[in-house]
Design a protein around this motif. Structure first.
Motif, PDB file in Angstrom:
ATOM      1  N   PRO A 233      83.830  74.243 -76.590  1.00  0.00           N
ATOM      2  CA  PRO A 233      85.098  73.786 -77.203  1.00  0.00           C
ATOM      3  C   PRO A 233      85.592  72.888 -77.697  1.00  0.00           C
ATOM      4  CG  PRO A 233      84.680  73.871 -74.377  1.00  0.00           C
ATOM      5  CD  PRO A 233      83.687  74.327 -74.963  1.00  0.00           C
ATOM      6  N   PHE A 234      86.472  73.433 -78.482  1.00  0.00           N
ATOM      7  CA  PHE A 234      87.042  71.701 -79.688  1.00  0.00           C
ATOM      8  C   PHE A 234      86.322  72.091 -80.676  1.00  0.00           C
ATOM      9  CE2 PHE A 234      88.619  70.757 -75.904  1.00  0.00           C
ATOM     10  CZ  PHE A 234      89.779  70.573 -75.724  1.00  0.00           C
ATOM     11  N   LEU A 235      85.312  72.881 -80.652  1.00  0.00           N
ATOM     12  CA  LEU A 235      83.697  72.890 -81.456  1.00  0.00           C
ATOM     13  C   LEU A 235      83.454  74.056 -81.964  1.00  0.00           C
ATOM     14  CD1 LEU A 235      81.629  69.342 -81.005  1.00  0.00           C
ATOM     15  CD2 LEU A 235      83.332  69.804 -82.513  1.00  0.00           C
ATOM     16  N   ASP A 236      84.433  75.282 -81.646  1.00  0.00           N
ATOM     17  CA  ASP A 236      83.744  76.171 -82.096  1.00  0.00           C
ATOM     18  C   ASP A 236      83.590  76.890 -83.393  1.00  0.00           C
ATOM     19  OD1 ASP A 236      86.646  76.379 -82.949  1.00  0.00           O
ATOM     20  OD2 ASP A 236      87.299  77.896 -81.332  1.00  0.00           O
ATOM     21  N   ASP A 237      84.045  76.755 -84.692  1.00  0.00           N
ATOM     22  CA  ASP A 237      83.756  76.418 -85.518  1.00  0.00           C
ATOM     23  C   ASP A 237      82.545  75.738 -86.157  1.00  0.00           C
ATOM     24  OD1 ASP A 237      84.478  73.604 -85.312  1.00  0.00           O
ATOM     25  OD2 ASP A 237      85.404  73.623 -87.345  1.00  0.00           O
ATOM     26  N   VAL A 238      81.450  75.431 -85.337  1.00  0.00           N
ATOM     27  CA  VAL A 238      80.489  74.784 -85.720  1.00  0.00           C
ATOM     28  C   VAL A 238      79.153  76.106 -85.970  1.00  0.00           C
ATOM     29  CG1 VAL A 238      78.235  72.968 -85.992  1.00  0.00           C
ATOM     30  CG2 VAL A 238      80.922  72.778 -85.045  1.00  0.00           C
ATOM     31  N   LYS A 239      79.009  75.956 -86.989  1.00  0.00           N
ATOM     32  CA  LYS A 239      77.989  77.083 -86.472  1.00  0.00           C
ATOM     33  C   LYS A 239      76.402  77.418 -85.870  1.00  0.00           C
ATOM     34  CE  LYS A 239      75.856  80.609 -90.024  1.00  0.00           C
ATOM     35  NZ  LYS A 239      76.031  81.386 -91.249  1.00  0.00           N
ATOM     36  N   GLY A 240      75.903  77.995 -85.419  1.00  0.00           N
ATOM     37  CA  GLY A 240      74.711  77.915 -84.544  1.00  0.00           C
ATOM     38  C   GLY A 240      74.787  76.928 -83.450  1.00  0.00           C
ATOM     39  N   LEU A 241      76.152  76.240 -82.776  1.00  0.00           N
ATOM     40  CA  LEU A 241      76.245  75.698 -81.560  1.00  0.00           C
ATOM     41  C   LEU A 241      76.800  76.440 -80.722  1.00  0.00           C
ATOM     42  CD1 LEU A 241      76.467  72.536 -80.304  1.00  0.00           C
ATOM     43  CD2 LEU A 241      78.723  72.828 -81.072  1.00  0.00           C
ATOM     44  N   LYS A 242      76.456  76.913 -79.433  1.00  0.00           N
ATOM     45  CA  LYS A 242      76.741  77.039 -78.007  1.00  0.00           C
ATOM     46  C   LYS A 242      76.063  76.483 -76.891  1.00  0.00           C
ATOM     47  CE  LYS A 242      76.803  81.437 -79.971  1.00  0.00           C
ATOM     48  NZ  LYS A 242      78.785  82.095 -79.521  1.00  0.00           N
ATOM     49  N   GLY A 243      77.596  76.818 -76.395  1.00  0.00           N
ATOM     50  CA  GLY A 243      77.373  76.096 -75.092  1.00  0.00           C
ATOM     51  C   GLY A 243      76.712  76.969 -73.729  1.00  0.00           C
ATOM     52  N   SER A 244      76.370  76.234 -72.107  1.00  0.00           N
ATOM     53  CA  SER A 244      76.035  77.042 -71.901  1.00  0.00           C
ATOM     54  C   SER A 244      76.067  76.464 -69.957  1.00  0.00           C
ATOM     55  CB  SER A 244      74.272  77.715 -71.717  1.00  0.00           C
ATOM     56  OG  SER A 244      73.674  76.617 -71.239  1.00  0.00           O
ATOM     57  N   VAL A 245      76.226  78.083 -68.636  1.00  0.00           N
ATOM     58  CA  VAL A 245      75.867  77.064 -68.069  1.00  0.00           C
ATOM     59  C   VAL A 245      74.905  77.951 -67.289  1.00  0.00           C
ATOM     60  CG1 VAL A 245      78.763  76.212 -67.192  1.00  0.00           C
ATOM     61  CG2 VAL A 245      77.809  78.494 -67.050  1.00  0.00           C
ATOM     62  N   PHE A 246      74.319  77.562 -66.302  1.00  0.00           N
ATOM     63  CA  PHE A 246      73.632  77.801 -65.543  1.00  0.00           C
ATOM     64  C   PHE A 246      72.641  77.736 -64.584  1.00  0.00           C
ATOM     65  CE2 PHE A 246      71.667  74.469 -67.825  1.00  0.00           C
ATOM     66  CZ  PHE A 246      70.965  73.305 -67.183  1.00  0.00           C
ATOM     67  N   VAL A 247      71.241  78.443 -63.934  1.00  0.00           N
ATOM     68  CA  VAL A 247      70.932  78.477 -62.745  1.00  0.00           C
ATOM     69  C   VAL A 247      69.653  78.726 -62.813  1.00  0.00           C
ATOM     70  CG1 VAL A 247      70.753  79.420 -60.481  1.00  0.00           C
ATOM     71  CG2 VAL A 247      72.530  78.977 -60.960  1.00  0.00           C
ATOM     72  N   ASP A 248      68.785  78.157 -62.871  1.00  0.00           N
ATOM     73  CA  ASP A 248      66.822  78.412 -62.723  1.00  0.00           C
ATOM     74  C   ASP A 248      66.381  78.308 -61.812  1.00  0.00           C
ATOM     75  OD1 ASP A 248      67.447  77.863 -65.849  1.00  0.00           O
ATOM     76  OD2 ASP A 248      66.697  75.682 -66.217  1.00  0.00           O
ATOM     77  N   ALA A 249      65.384  78.492 -61.171  1.00  0.00           N
ATOM     78  CA  ALA A 249      64.602  79.079 -60.073  1.00  0.00           C
ATOM     79  C   ALA A 249      63.162  79.454 -60.719  1.00  0.00           C
ATOM     80  CB  ALA A 249      64.598  79.575 -59.564  1.00  0.00           C
ATOM     81  N   GLY A 250      62.037  78.182 -60.212  1.00  0.00           N
ATOM     82  CA  GLY A 250      60.755  79.049 -60.130  1.00  0.00           C
ATOM     83  C   GLY A 250      59.692  77.805 -59.192  1.00  0.00           C
ATOM     84  N   ASN A 251      59.125  78.145 -59.255  1.00  0.00           N
ATOM     85  CA  ASN A 251      57.997  77.778 -59.543  1.00  0.00           C
ATOM     86  C   ASN A 251      55.585  77.841 -59.604  1.00  0.00           C
ATOM     87  OD1 ASN A 251      56.306  75.437 -57.985  1.00  0.00           O
ATOM     88  ND2 ASN A 251      57.819  74.671 -56.496  1.00  0.00           N
ATOM     89  N   VAL A 252      55.192  77.351 -59.063  1.00  0.00           N
ATOM     90  CA  VAL A 252      53.905  77.568 -59.536  1.00  0.00           C
ATOM     91  C   VAL A 252      53.299  77.401 -58.011  1.00  0.00           C
ATOM     92  CG1 VAL A 252      53.200  77.193 -61.662  1.00  0.00           C
ATOM     93  CG2 VAL A 252      52.808  75.579 -60.089  1.00  0.00           C
ATOM     94  N   PHE A 253      52.089  78.894 -57.916  1.00  0.00           N
ATOM     95  CA  PHE A 253      51.758  78.840 -57.083  1.00  0.00           C
ATOM     96  C   PHE A 253      49.562  78.514 -56.958  1.00  0.00           C
ATOM     97  CE2 PHE A 253      56.072  79.959 -56.770  1.00  0.00           C
ATOM     98  CZ  PHE A 253      56.328  79.566 -55.815  1.00  0.00           C
ATOM     99  N   GLU A 254      49.623  78.802 -55.936  1.00  0.00           N
ATOM    100  CA  GLU A 254      47.457  78.729 -55.634  1.00  0.00           C
ATOM    101  C   GLU A 254      47.412  79.819 -55.219  1.00  0.00           C
ATOM    102  OE1 GLU A 254      45.183  74.812 -56.206  1.00  0.00           O
ATOM    103  OE2 GLU A 254      46.908  74.780 -54.919  1.00  0.00           O
ATOM    104  N   ASP A 255      47.294  81.290 -55.869  1.00  0.00           N
ATOM    105  CA  ASP A 255      46.800  82.515 -54.933  1.00  0.00           C
ATOM    106  C   ASP A 255      48.027  83.142 -54.388  1.00  0.00           C
ATOM    107  OD1 ASP A 255      44.480  83.086 -56.207  1.00  0.00           O
ATOM    108  OD2 ASP A 255      43.404  80.884 -54.636  1.00  0.00           O
ATOM    109  N   ASP A 256      48.445  82.597 -53.237  1.00  0.00           N
ATOM    110  CA  ASP A 256      49.696  82.521 -52.688  1.00  0.00           C
ATOM    111  C   ASP A 256      51.290  82.666 -52.281  1.00  0.00           C
ATOM    112  OD1 ASP A 256      47.865  84.257 -51.303  1.00  0.00           O
ATOM    113  OD2 ASP A 256      47.394  82.510 -49.666  1.00  0.00           O
ATOM    114  N   PHE A 257      52.300  83.097 -52.822  1.00  0.00           N
ATOM    115  CA  PHE A 257      53.552  83.103 -52.956  1.00  0.00           C
ATOM    116  C   PHE A 257      54.231  82.138 -52.026  1.00  0.00           C
ATOM    117  CE2 PHE A 257      57.758  84.455 -52.686  1.00  0.00           C
ATOM    118  CZ  PHE A 257      58.617  83.840 -53.809  1.00  0.00           C
TER     119      PHE A 257
END
Length: 361
Positions: free
Chosen positions: A288-312
């Motif tokens: 917002p208010f910067l939509d004329d700036v080339k190459g600029l994007k905002g975002s809302v997000f949800v992330d999920a993840g992790n690492v495991f040893e063998d078993d999930f």
């Protein structure tokens, strides 16, 4: 840039010449970057890429980086049209020195160098196969603060390894463009292995995918995910610890410190795992208010993840939600995010504000 114009043909009133004027962009690119993280400290990198080396259409790239935890150098050469059928061929030599004691992961020292050759086979406009084969020499060393799984590995397997590394990958890419795509998908499947005859025989199978959906003229829905698994075979018992996957940080689960998630070692640092899962749901939009700036994007997000040893274990999946901004600036890419963990547990290392930054000069 391409420009077309007409000019009259001398002596012919009903004919014109169509002149096509092509202005070639510079094929040289020099980059310098600086970044910072609480785990690795200040990171510097330099790179030089020549995309039309000596006017042949081939590319030559030299890159190096330096931080408190890692020093690396890479020289690569690529011929995208090695044959008339469009088969590409490339070469790479590299060196990497890592001091994991300056990171929030298991402490050990590593020196490795190697070289590889690769071939790319286009199947059609959207699909390609890539094969590479290389050799690598690696030496690892424990420190006074190394955890037990590191010292036990060295006691059992030694500390110097000669590896013959092969990889095979398949890519399907239907995105409308590479930077901020608004439609299409990209799928990548990679099999990498320490081949028979290596001191350590193992494999790593990795899938990553992304899909882009136009929600409106200016808003794009993004779904991304990945899964990776590794194990030993032959005389090797399990995936070598220095080939483990890690999770947490601006490239995986934002709101948690870089590489801090997953199983802990005997010194309470992250040791990584041989199974990795991650997913992201995101909405991208003009700022917002910067939509004329080339190459600029905002975002809302949800992330999920992790690492495991063998078993999930689904109860160990970490979630976060937040907002971010990415700018492909004239000085290079810059990403900034603010994320709140949704289910952090005792011992998790939270870092709500995170960024990555680079500069081109």
């Amino acid at each position: 840039a391409v420009k077309m114009q007409t000019s009259p043909v001398a002596g012919a009133d009903d004919q014109v010449d169509l002149d096509v004027i092509v202005t070639e962009q510079s094929s040289n690119q020099f980059s310098a970057g600086v970044g910072y993280s609480q785990s690795a400290g200040v990171l510097f990198n330099l790179g030089l890429t020549q995309n039309n080396f000596m006017g042949t259409g081939k590319s030559l790239s030299v890159a190096g980086s330096n931080s408190e935890s890692e020093r690396s150098f890479k020289l690569s050469y690529n011929d995208p049209y090695h044959t008339v059928d469009g088969i590409g061929r490339g070469f790479k030599v590299y060196y990497d020195k890592t001091d994991a004691s300056d990171d929030d992961t298991s402490d050990f020292l590593s020196d490795k160098y190697g070289a590889s050759i690769n071939y790319t086979f286009p199947l059609d406009d959207d699909d390609s196969l890539r094969f590479s084969l290389g050799a690598e020499q690696r030496k690892i060393k424990s420190t006074g603060s190394s955890p037990t799984h590191v010292t036990e590995f060295i006691d059992e397997n030694g500390d110097e390894f000669t590896q013959f590394i092969g990889s095979l990958s398949y890519v399907n890419d239907t995105r409308d463009r590479a930077i901020f795509p608004t439609s299409g998908m990209k799928h990548s499947l990679i099999l990498e292995a320490g081949l028979p005859g290596s001191d350590l025989e193992y494999y790593k199978l990795k899938y990553s995918g992304s899909a882009y959906y136009p929600v409106s003229e200016n808003i794009t829905g993004v779904l991304k995910g990945g899964v990776a698994y590794g194990d030993g075979f032959g005389d090797s018992d399990g995936l070598p610890f220095f080939e483990n996957f890690y999770s947490g940080g601006i490239r995986t689960v934002r709101g948690f410190e870089h590489n801090s998630l997953g199983p802990q070692d005997s010194t309470d640092d992250a040791r990584g795992g041989n199974l990795s899962l991650n997913a992201t749901a995101e909405l991208r939009f003009p700022v917002p208010f910067l939509d004329d700036v080339k190459g600029l994007k905002g975002s809302v997000f949800v992330d999920a993840g992790n690492v495991f040893e063998d078993d999930f274990n689904e109860e160990e999946i970490r979630y976060s939600a937040g907002v971010g901004v990415t700018w492909i600036s004239p000085l290079g890419p810059l990403s900034l995010s603010y994320a709140k963990p949704l289910n952090d547990k005792d011992g998790d290392k939270v870092q709500e504000l995170q960024f990555s930054v680079g500069a081109n000069f």
